[in-house]
Design a protein around this motif. Sequence first.
Motif, PDB file in Angstrom:
ATOM      1  N   MET A 173      56.919   5.104  96.571  1.00 62.36           N
ATOM      2  CA  MET A 173      57.613   6.378  96.345  1.00 62.36           C
ATOM      3  C   MET A 173      56.609   7.460  95.954  1.00 62.36           C
ATOM      4  N   SER A 174      56.943   8.705  96.256  1.00 60.43           N
ATOM      5  CA  SER A 174      56.118   9.816  95.773  1.00 60.43           C
ATOM      6  C   SER A 174      56.321   9.904  94.259  1.00 60.43           C
ATOM      7  N   GLU A 175      55.439  10.651  93.585  1.00 59.70           N
ATOM      8  CA  GLU A 175      55.563  10.773  92.122  1.00 59.70           C
ATOM      9  C   GLU A 175      56.926  11.313  91.718  1.00 59.70           C
ATOM     10  N   ILE A 176      57.394  12.315  92.443  1.00 57.41           N
ATOM     11  CA  ILE A 176      58.663  12.948  92.072  1.00 57.41           C
ATOM     12  C   ILE A 176      59.841  11.990  92.320  1.00 57.41           C
ATOM     13  N   GLU A 177      59.752  11.213  93.406  1.00 55.92           N
ATOM     14  CA  GLU A 177      60.818  10.221  93.673  1.00 55.92           C
ATOM     15  C   GLU A 177      60.826   9.147  92.593  1.00 55.92           C
ATOM     16  N   PHE A 178      59.622   8.727  92.200  1.00 58.70           N
ATOM     17  CA  PHE A 178      59.525   7.678  91.184  1.00 58.70           C
ATOM     18  C   PHE A 178      60.066   8.185  89.846  1.00 58.70           C
ATOM     19  N   LEU A 179      59.756   9.437  89.529  1.00 53.31           N
ATOM     20  CA  LEU A 179      60.239  10.033  88.286  1.00 53.31           C
ATOM     21  C   LEU A 179      61.775  10.088  88.290  1.00 53.31           C
ATOM     22  N   LYS A 180      62.317  10.495  89.438  1.00 53.75           N
ATOM     23  CA  LYS A 180      63.775  10.559  89.559  1.00 53.75           C
ATOM     24  C   LYS A 180      64.383   9.158  89.394  1.00 53.75           C
ATOM     25  N   HIS A 181      63.727   8.182  90.019  1.00 54.31           N
ATOM     26  CA  HIS A 181      64.184   6.785  89.947  1.00 54.31           C
ATOM     27  C   HIS A 181      64.199   6.302  88.481  1.00 54.31           C
ATOM     28  N   ILE A 182      63.192   6.696  87.706  1.00 49.65           N
ATOM     29  CA  ILE A 182      63.145   6.320  86.287  1.00 49.65           C
ATOM     30  C   ILE A 182      64.278   7.016  85.533  1.00 49.65           C
ATOM     31  N   HIS A 183      64.388   8.315  85.716  1.00 51.70           N
ATOM     32  CA  HIS A 183      65.384   9.093  84.960  1.00 51.70           C
ATOM     33  C   HIS A 183      66.809   8.705  85.283  1.00 51.70           C
ATOM     34  N   LEU A 239      64.840  20.393  67.621  1.00 48.11           N
ATOM     35  CA  LEU A 239      65.303  19.180  68.308  1.00 48.11           C
ATOM     36  C   LEU A 239      65.602  18.017  67.367  1.00 48.11           C
ATOM     37  N   GLY A 240      65.070  18.067  66.152  1.00 51.50           N
ATOM     38  CA  GLY A 240      65.267  16.945  65.227  1.00 51.50           C
ATOM     39  C   GLY A 240      64.477  15.716  65.627  1.00 51.50           C
ATOM     40  N   LYS A 241      63.514  15.891  66.529  1.00 55.91           N
ATOM     41  CA  LYS A 241      62.612  14.793  66.919  1.00 55.91           C
ATOM     42  C   LYS A 241      61.268  15.414  67.259  1.00 55.91           C
ATOM     43  N   ASN A 242      60.230  14.583  67.299  1.00 55.33           N
ATOM     44  CA  ASN A 242      58.904  15.132  67.574  1.00 55.33           C
ATOM     45  C   ASN A 242      58.839  15.692  68.996  1.00 55.33           C
ATOM     46  N   THR A 243      58.095  16.779  69.161  1.00 57.74           N
ATOM     47  CA  THR A 243      57.951  17.379  70.495  1.00 57.74           C
ATOM     48  C   THR A 243      56.506  17.246  70.981  1.00 57.74           C
ATOM     49  N   ARG A 244      56.270  17.715  72.240  1.00 56.74           N
ATOM     50  CA  ARG A 244      54.941  17.670  72.893  1.00 56.74           C
ATOM     51  C   ARG A 244      54.397  16.252  72.992  1.00 56.74           C
ATOM     52  N   LYS A 245      55.298  15.256  72.913  1.00 56.61           N
ATOM     53  CA  LYS A 245      54.820  13.878  73.001  1.00 56.61           C
ATOM     54  C   LYS A 245      54.487  13.521  74.442  1.00 56.61           C
ATOM     55  N   ASP A 246      55.303  14.075  75.378  1.00 54.39           N
ATOM     56  CA  ASP A 246      55.131  13.713  76.788  1.00 54.39           C
ATOM     57  C   ASP A 246      53.717  14.027  77.252  1.00 54.39           C
ATOM     58  N   ASN A 247      53.254  15.228  76.869  1.00 53.74           N
ATOM     59  CA  ASN A 247      51.927  15.658  77.289  1.00 53.74           C
ATOM     60  C   ASN A 247      50.852  14.779  76.668  1.00 53.74           C
ATOM     61  N   THR A 248      51.023  14.512  75.350  1.00 53.31           N
ATOM     62  CA  THR A 248      50.040  13.687  74.644  1.00 53.31           C
ATOM     63  C   THR A 248      49.924  12.311  75.291  1.00 53.31           C
ATOM     64  N   LEU A 249      51.084  11.762  75.709  1.00 58.35           N
ATOM     65  CA  LEU A 249      51.072  10.413  76.286  1.00 58.35           C
ATOM     66  C   LEU A 249      50.714  10.437  77.777  1.00 58.35           C
ATOM     67  N   GLY A 250      50.494  11.633  78.312  1.00 58.45           N
ATOM     68  CA  GLY A 250      50.185  11.754  79.736  1.00 58.45           C
ATOM     69  C   GLY A 250      51.355  11.326  80.599  1.00 58.45           C
ATOM     70  N   LYS A 251      52.576  11.596  80.133  1.00 55.12           N
ATOM     71  CA  LYS A 251      53.768  11.139  80.854  1.00 55.12           C
ATOM     72  C   LYS A 251      54.018  11.940  82.116  1.00 55.12           C
ATOM     73  N   LEU A 252      54.603  11.247  83.086  1.00 59.13           N
ATOM     74  CA  LEU A 252      55.101  11.911  84.278  1.00 59.13           C
ATOM     75  C   LEU A 252      56.376  12.636  83.863  1.00 59.13           C
ATOM     76  N   THR A 253      56.435  13.949  84.018  1.00 58.94           N
ATOM     77  CA  THR A 253      57.662  14.682  83.663  1.00 58.94           C
ATOM     78  C   THR A 253      57.935  15.731  84.745  1.00 58.94           C
ATOM     79  N   TYR A 254      59.153  16.252  84.749  1.00 58.90           N
ATOM     80  CA  TYR A 254      59.470  17.314  85.701  1.00 58.90           C
ATOM     81  C   TYR A 254      58.600  18.557  85.485  1.00 58.90           C
ATOM     82  N   PRO A 255      58.469  19.076  84.237  1.00 63.45           N
ATOM     83  CA  PRO A 255      57.604  20.256  84.084  1.00 63.45           C
ATOM     84  C   PRO A 255      56.163  19.989  84.528  1.00 63.45           C
ATOM     85  N   SER A 256      55.665  18.748  84.303  1.00 63.21           N
ATOM     86  CA  SER A 256      54.272  18.505  84.693  1.00 63.21           C
ATOM     87  C   SER A 256      54.135  18.455  86.217  1.00 63.21           C
ATOM     88  N   LEU A 257      55.198  18.068  86.911  1.00 63.08           N
ATOM     89  CA  LEU A 257      55.117  17.992  88.376  1.00 63.08           C
ATOM     90  C   LEU A 257      55.552  19.284  89.060  1.00 63.08           C
TER      91      LEU A 257
END
Length: 300
Positions: A173-183, A239-257
């Motif tokens: 799958m492409s990165e975006i397809e894989f991300l969708k599949h995860i979400h 948000l009541g939870k920690n933010t900017r974690k996705d970037n720190t963890l190098g996560k595949l996310t919609y904004p990053s793609l």
Amino acid sequence: MPNFYSGLECHLESIESKLDAYTSSAVGCPNRLADAIRYSVLAPGKRLRPLLAMLACGAVGGNPNEALPVACAVELIHVYSLIHDDLPCMDDDDLRRGKPTCHRQFDEATAVLAGDSLQMLAIEVICQDMPAKKIATCCEILSKAAGRTALVGGQADDLAAEGRYGAVSSDGMSEIEFLKHIHRRKTGALIEASLQLGGVAGGASMDHLRGLARFGHNIGLAFQIIDDCLDVESTSEQLGKNTRKDNTLGKLTYPSLLGLSQSHELAKRLARDAKEEIAVLGSKADKLSELADFVVERRA
Ligand code: GRG
């Protein structure tokens, strides 16, 4: 409270009071475990999934209260997934719903056991409080959504994509397809199940059930896209939870793609598609339609 909740205070009160009752003391449950369960379940969550179930029930002509047991069951599964997701072996978080995470407030073993208990409590609640002829269908919908091909599978692939769980298998799958599949699995499946369970509770026809499931499919993905955006755009206080974690963890996310602006556009398109799926239900589904807008406009 966001506008979306106006007119739903009564549903929210019913949900809170049922969750309170379902998690009240039980013979044989050690106090520390009971405290950890109640600490996490009764913490201030948005209650989006139980509201979806009650509104879906009303949208197909049922009394929303008929959906209360399945509404709570879905929330119990959701809370279990949050407790386990926050553990050091997963996302390793210390803030959830504006409070210390369960393992921080208690300890890791207690948090694991609280999550385990909530999975079974969800099934117990359905078996205890749904009409006999709907129990098997509800258990099947919920257990599939929470299982290895959906919530758990999505979580496993999400961890793998961060290189923290075996090898990633994106099957070409492409990165975006894989991300969708995860979400679709990690977040979407439980949201879709909330709609289906509400529909079953309200006695929906097969056609209407399919429409509700497609509505859930679309807003489930929209919800996660906005969750990714909020991780970049909001503060932990909001948000009541920690933010900017996705970037720190190098996560595949919609904004990053796709970038933030295109991600918001995509979420809006999904909300529009979702609303079309339930247009056939007429004004009984108005609140569900509003909810689709709330999902993409929310700031927390
Ligand atoms: C541990 C099997 C297992 C699964 C974990 C819940 C989850 C899967 C991951 C949490 C990480 C995350 C940010 C998921 C995105 C969507 C999501 C579930 C957000 C939290 O749901 P909200 O915003 O939370 O509805 P509240 O607290 O309002 O109920």
